[in-house]
Design a protein around this motif. Structure first.
Motif, short mmCIF file in Angstrom:
data_model
loop_
_atom_site.label_atom_id
_atom_site.label_comp_id
_atom_site.label_asym_id
_atom_site.label_seq_id
_atom_site.Cartn_x
_atom_site.Cartn_y
_atom_site.Cartn_z
N LEU A 153 0.85 -1.20 0.00
CA LEU A 153 0.00 0.00 0.00
C LEU A 153 0.88 1.24 0.00
N LEU A 154 0.74 2.07 -1.03
CA LEU A 154 1.53 3.29 -1.14
C LEU A 154 0.87 4.48 -0.45
N ASP A 155 -0.45 4.59 -0.60
CA ASP A 155 -1.12 5.78 -0.08
C ASP A 155 -2.61 5.51 0.06
N PHE A 156 -3.23 6.25 0.98
CA PHE A 156 -4.68 6.21 1.12
C PHE A 156 -5.15 7.62 1.46
N GLU A 157 -6.21 8.05 0.78
CA GLU A 157 -6.69 9.42 0.98
C GLU A 157 -8.21 9.45 1.10
N THR A 158 -8.69 10.22 2.05
CA THR A 158 -10.09 10.60 2.12
C THR A 158 -10.20 11.99 1.51
N ILE A 159 -10.94 12.12 0.41
CA ILE A 159 -10.98 13.40 -0.31
C ILE A 159 -12.10 14.25 0.29
N ASN A 160 -11.80 14.85 1.44
CA ASN A 160 -12.85 15.51 2.22
C ASN A 160 -13.12 16.95 1.80
N TYR A 161 -12.58 17.37 0.67
CA TYR A 161 -12.92 18.69 0.14
C TYR A 161 -13.90 18.59 -1.02
N ILE A 162 -14.32 17.37 -1.35
CA ILE A 162 -15.32 17.15 -2.40
C ILE A 162 -16.65 16.84 -1.71
N ALA A 163 -17.55 17.83 -1.71
CA ALA A 163 -18.78 17.73 -0.92
C ALA A 163 -20.02 17.62 -1.79
N TYR A 164 -19.91 16.99 -2.95
CA TYR A 164 -21.07 16.87 -3.84
C TYR A 164 -22.12 15.91 -3.29
N SER A 165 -21.68 14.90 -2.54
CA SER A 165 -22.56 13.84 -2.06
C SER A 165 -22.61 13.88 -0.53
N ASP A 166 -23.38 12.96 0.05
CA ASP A 166 -23.38 12.85 1.51
C ASP A 166 -22.24 11.99 2.01
N HIS A 167 -21.39 11.52 1.10
CA HIS A 167 -20.16 10.82 1.45
C HIS A 167 -18.99 11.50 0.74
N TYR A 168 -17.80 11.36 1.33
CA TYR A 168 -16.58 11.81 0.65
C TYR A 168 -15.97 10.62 -0.11
N PRO A 169 -15.31 10.88 -1.23
CA PRO A 169 -14.62 9.79 -1.92
C PRO A 169 -13.40 9.31 -1.12
N ILE A 170 -13.04 8.06 -1.33
CA ILE A 170 -11.81 7.51 -0.78
C ILE A 170 -11.02 6.87 -1.91
N VAL A 171 -9.69 6.87 -1.79
CA VAL A 171 -8.86 6.28 -2.84
C VAL A 171 -7.60 5.68 -2.23
N GLY A 172 -7.31 4.45 -2.63
CA GLY A 172 -6.09 3.77 -2.18
C GLY A 172 -5.20 3.47 -3.37
N THR A 173 -3.89 3.56 -3.17
CA THR A 173 -2.92 3.29 -4.23
C THR A 173 -2.08 2.09 -3.82
N TYR A 174 -2.07 1.05 -4.66
CA TYR A 174 -1.47 -0.23 -4.32
C TYR A 174 -0.45 -0.66 -5.37
N LEU A 175 0.48 -1.52 -4.95
CA LEU A 175 1.38 -2.19 -5.86
C LEU A 175 1.05 -3.67 -5.84
N LEU A 176 0.92 -4.25 -7.01
CA LEU A 176 0.64 -5.68 -7.06
C LEU A 176 1.91 -6.45 -6.79
N GLY A 177 1.77 -7.70 -6.37
CA GLY A 177 2.93 -8.52 -6.03
C GLY A 177 3.47 -8.12 -4.68
N ARG A 178 4.73 -8.37 -4.47
CA ARG A 178 5.35 -8.09 -3.17
C ARG A 178 6.34 -6.93 -3.26
N ALA A 179 6.14 -6.06 -4.24
CA ALA A 179 7.01 -4.88 -4.34
C ALA A 179 6.89 -4.05 -3.09
N ALA A 180 8.00 -3.51 -2.65
CA ALA A 180 8.01 -2.78 -1.38
C ALA A 180 7.85 -1.30 -1.58
N LYS A 181 7.60 -0.62 -0.46
CA LYS A 181 7.55 0.84 -0.46
C LYS A 181 8.52 1.35 0.60
N LYS A 182 8.94 2.58 0.45
CA LYS A 182 9.80 3.21 1.44
C LYS A 182 9.02 4.25 2.20
#
Length: 377
Positions: free
Chosen positions: A348-377
């Protein structure tokens, strides 16, 4: 000593003793909620009611600490200790501050975007037949956000107005692969699709399971380069919390009526989600590929649903999010009910709750992943 002074001392002693007794009960209740969530000894709806109250009882315990510090400092240890235990056990579910990972692999990151779009407002018949700037704004945002895999809950499409034919517009945008909870209405003027997955990568297989008209899950095995992953997009039973309706009541009878309605809906929701999460678990266990579960779970981090999924898969917000990550854009507001859980095989590289987008009664969420066993720093 004057009678007045004695009466004053007695009253002070009485209320101080009463407050201490209530503090003891609060501490016991808080520890009970910890035990229920940590051990999951029972999964009855009443246990869910107790667990969901954990953030509220934390506030009460903090108030007790502050009050005792001003009148009897040594008694502040009780609620203080209870709070420390809660932070140790559940602090990571509540507040985190992770730094985005740096890519140290040639693998392409996979961004998974998830958004409850509240039907884009098209559940209103008038909106559905008239082009509206408000509707177009949220649709355009959903279309233009840069992510190869997009998951939606309460997804709606309509052929009545060209701008509202979102399925066609997604395909024109390059999302040639899709899976829907209700595919039979995906190309109609009244298209309450519900749960939807769009992908620019090939979907090898997909499936769906309807819980109720709008609730259910859609899964898709997606081929990304040489790898395949399973995306499970869920929309579980609503929590039934409508605080605004309670606050809008001008008479006490109205407040009582709405409060009973909220409690009844909460009870029903706990029961339904407890059954639905078992079906989500089955799809996780049956997958031969690494899994990402995303969507509107309609349950907080202090719940049976969250704990059961967390025991199968790490939570993406906990591992890479920042802040409190609140995802609900209505009263009470301070709750996180949209989640992503990921297979440990995925970095898992990153995860964000996009809480400045207020079009709906929920905020969008987005996760950024690497497939396999590649590492992150």
């Amino acid at each position: 000593m004057a009678v007045g002074a004695q009466v004053s001392r007695f009253i002070t002693f009485f209320f101080r003793s009463l407050f201490w007794s209530l503090n003891l009960l609060l501490a016991l209740y808080t520890l009970l909620s910890y035990w229920l969530l940590y051990a999951l000894p029972i999964q009855h709806w009443s246990a869910g009611m107790v667990m969901i109250s954990i953030p509220v009882v934390w506030i009460f315990n903090l108030v007790c600490v502050l009050i005792w510090l001003t009148i009897r400092p040594w008694r502040s240890w009780l609620s203080g200790l209870v709070l420390i235990v809660g932070i140790v056990l559940f602090g990571q579910r509540t507040f985190v501050w992770n730094s985005p990972g740096k890519l140290v692999s040639t693998n392409t990151p996979l961004k998974v975007f998830s958004y409850n779009v509240q039907s884009f407002g098209l559940d209103n018949a008038w909106e559905r037949n008239h082009s509206s700037p408000r509707v177009r704004r949220i649709m355009n945002y959903a279309l233009r956000y840069d992510a190869p895999v997009k998951c939606f809950q309460e997804f709606y499409t309509s052929t009545a107005v060209a701008d509202y034919d979102v399925v066609r517009r997604f395909r024109q945008k390059g999302y040639g692969y899709s899976a829907f909870l209700h595919p039979e209405v995906a190309e109609t003027a009244d298209g309450g699709v519900g749960v939807a997955i769009f992908s620019i990568y090939p979907i090898l297989h997909s499936g769906r399971e309807v819980f109720s008209r709008g609730n259910g899950l859609v899964w898709a095995n997606i081929k990304v380069g040489n790898d395949t992953i399973r995306i499970i997009n869920v929309h579980l039973q609503s929590m039934g919390i409508r605080v605004g309706k309670v606050l809008d009541q001008e008479k006490l009878t109205g407040v009582r009526h709405e409060t009973r309605g909220v409690l009844s809906a909460l009870r029903f929701g706990f029961i339904e989600r407890g059954q639905q999460v078992q079906r989500v678990e089955r799809h996780i266990r049956e997958s031969e590929f690494p899994v990402i579960v995303t969507g509107d779970h309609n349950d907080t981090p202090y719940s049976v649903v969250y704990e059961r999924l967390r025991r199968l898969l790490p939570n993406s917000f906990e591992d890479a999010g920042r802040g409190f990550g609140f995802t609900y854009n209505r009263l009470p507001g301070f709750i996180r009910i949209d989640h992503q859980f990921h297979d440990p095989k995925l970095s898992l590289l990153d995860f964000e709750t996009i809480n400045y987008i207020a079009y709906s009664d929920h905020y969008p969420i987005v996760g950024t992943y690497l497939l396999g066993r590649a590492a992150k720093k």
